[in-house]
Scaffold this motif. Structure first.
Motif, PDB file in Angstrom:
ATOM      1  N   ASP A  41       0.814  -1.206   0.000  1.00  0.00           N
ATOM      2  CA  ASP A  41       0.000   0.000   0.000  1.00  0.00           C
ATOM      3  C   ASP A  41       0.853   1.264   0.000  1.00  0.00           C
ATOM      4  N   LEU A  45       0.319   3.909  -2.964  1.00  0.00           N
ATOM      5  CA  LEU A  45       0.084   5.335  -2.759  1.00  0.00           C
ATOM      6  C   LEU A  45       1.149   6.166  -3.474  1.00  0.00           C
ATOM      7  N   ILE A 107      -5.186   2.045   6.340  1.00  0.00           N
ATOM      8  CA  ILE A 107      -5.345   3.506   6.305  1.00  0.00           C
ATOM      9  C   ILE A 107      -4.919   4.062   4.947  1.00  0.00           C
ATOM     10  N   LEU A 108      -3.759   3.608   4.453  1.00  0.00           N
ATOM     11  CA  LEU A 108      -3.268   4.093   3.162  1.00  0.00           C
ATOM     12  C   LEU A 108      -4.198   3.661   2.028  1.00  0.00           C
ATOM     13  N   THR A 111      -7.266   5.811   2.184  1.00  0.00           N
ATOM     14  CA  THR A 111      -6.953   7.177   1.757  1.00  0.00           C
ATOM     15  C   THR A 111      -6.890   7.280   0.242  1.00  0.00           C
ATOM     16  N   ALA A 112      -6.227   6.319  -0.398  1.00  0.00           N
ATOM     17  CA  ALA A 112      -6.145   6.323  -1.861  1.00  0.00           C
ATOM     18  C   ALA A 112      -7.521   6.175  -2.483  1.00  0.00           C
ATOM     19  N   ILE A 114     -10.393   7.136  -1.209  1.00  0.00           N
ATOM     20  CA  ILE A 114     -11.147   8.382  -1.031  1.00  0.00           C
ATOM     21  C   ILE A 114     -10.695   9.445  -2.040  1.00  0.00           C
ATOM     22  N   ILE A 115      -9.398   9.548  -2.251  1.00  0.00           N
ATOM     23  CA  ILE A 115      -8.867  10.602  -3.125  1.00  0.00           C
ATOM     24  C   ILE A 115      -9.062  10.273  -4.601  1.00  0.00           C
TER      25      ILE A 115
END
Length: 293
Positions: A41, A45, A107-108, A111-112, A114-115
Motif C-alpha cells: 500500500d 500510494l 489507512i493508506l 486514503t487512496a 477516497i482521493i
C-alpha cells in the motif's frame, strides 16, 4: 526455442520487480525485525502520487516518477517515526508491530480510495518505443528497462552497503544493534533510513509494474505476494537472496504458465511459499535462525 527465449526474458523482467519488492521487505526486516505488511500500500500510494503529478498536474513522466520516489522515502520515514518508534518505545511485541503495519496498510488503502476512487486507471510505461529484435527474439523495451533498473538498483544498494560509511553503519546495526550502539552508531537513525530506502524500492517496483497491473488501490497486493514469495525463496535474512529469489520466481512462474497451466501461474507464488517453508525455511541463501534456550 523462441518461446523459451521469450519466457526467459519476460520472466527475468518480471522477476526484477519481484526482487525490488523483496529487497525492500528484507531490508526493513533485517534492520528492525519487522515484516512490513503495509509495503504494497505504500508502493500503491506512491504510484498514485506519480499518477497525480503526471496526469493531473501535468508534470513530465520522469520528474513525476522521481517525485513519487521522494514521497515514498518520506512516507517510510513517517511510518517509522510516527508508528514503529512509539510502539517500540512502549515495548510492543513483534506481533503488535506487524499488526501496526497492517493497520497502516488499511489507512493508506482507504486514503487512496477516497482521493482517487476505485476505478481502474492506466499508468504509462516509463520506457516505451518499438521493441528490439535480438536473434529472432522480440523484446519489449519496457522489459529491458525493468530488468536494467532492477539489477542496477540491487547493484547500487550492494555498493552502498559495502563502500559507504552509512552503509557500513547499517550493516553493523543489522549484525548487532547493541554493539553498534556502543560504537556510537545512531541505531534509531539506521531504522529510519532502512524504512526510507525500503519504501523507495517498493515505489519503484510499483511504478514499473503499474502499466501492466493497472492502477487501483488493491492492485498492488499481487506484487506484494510475489515479493514475499521471492524473499522466502531467496531467504528472508539475505538481501542477495531477495534478488535471486525474485529472478527465480519470475522464471519459474513463466514456465509454469506456459507448460503446466496458465491458471496456476497466479497461484504459483502461494505454492512456492508453502513448499519452501516446509522444505528449507531459511531459503536458498538465508541462514537458519538459532536461539539459545
Amino acid at each position: 526455442m523462441r518461446l523459451v527465449a521469450d519466457l526467459i526474458v519476460g520472466g527475468l523482467a518480471a522477476g526484477a520487480l519481484y526482487g525490488l519488492m523483496a529487497l525492500g521487505l528484507v531490508l526493513i526486516y533485517k534492520t528492525t525485525d519487522v515484516v512490513n505488511f503495509g509495503h504494497a500500500d505504500m508502493a500503491m500510494l506512491s504510484t498514485f502520487i506519480a499518477y497525480a503529478l503526471h496526469v493531473q498536474a501535468g508534470w513530465a513522466l520522469v520528474p513525476a516518477v522521481f517525485g513519487a520516489v521522494a514521497f515514498a522515502a518520506l512516507l517510510g520515514v513517517l511510518m517509522e517515526r510516527a508508528v514503529m518508534k512509539p510502539a517500540r518505545d512502549r515495548k510492543a511485541t513483534v506481533l503488535g508491530l506487524v499488526v501496526a503495519t497492517l493497520g497502516m496498510a488499511l489507512i493508506l488503502n482507504g486514503t487512496a480510495g477516497i482521493i482517487w476512487g476505485h476505478d481502474v486507471k492506466s499508468f504509462p510505461y516509463v520506457a516505451s518505443g518499438a521493441p528490439l529484435q535480438v536473434g529472432g527474439v522480440v523484446i519489449p523495451r519496457d522489459q529491458i528497462f525493468n530488468l536494467a533498473v532492477g539489477v542496477g538498483l540491487a547493484a547500487g544498494l550492494h555498493s552502498f552497503f559495502r563502500f559507504s560509511n552509512v552503509g557500513v553503519a547499517m550493516r553493523a546495526t543489522i549484525s548487532n544493534r547493541t554493539a553498534a550502539s556502543l560504537m556510537g552508531i545512531p541505531v534509531s537513525r539506521m531504522f529510519v533510513l532502512s524504512w526510507a530506502i525500503g519504501a523507495a524500492l517498493g515505489a519503484v517496483a510499483g511504478m514499473l509494474a503499474a502499466p501492466t497491473l493497472f492502477l487501483e488501490p488493491n492492485r498492488m497486493v499481487d506484487l506484494l505476494i510475489k515479493g514475499f514469495a521471492a524473499a522466502v525463496l531467496g531467504g528472508f535474512t539475505s538481501m542477495p537472496g531477495a534478488v535471486v529469489g525474485g529472478l527465480g520466481l519470475g522464471l519459474l512462474e513463466n514456465f509454469v504458465g506456459a507448460y503446466v497451466s496458465l491458471d496456476l501461474k497466479d497461484t504459483f507464488a502461494f505454492l512456492l511459499i508453502v513448499v519452501v517453508l516446509a522444505v528449507r525455511p531459511e531459503g536458498l541463501l538465508g541462514r537458519p535462525v538459532r536461539k539459545r534456550v
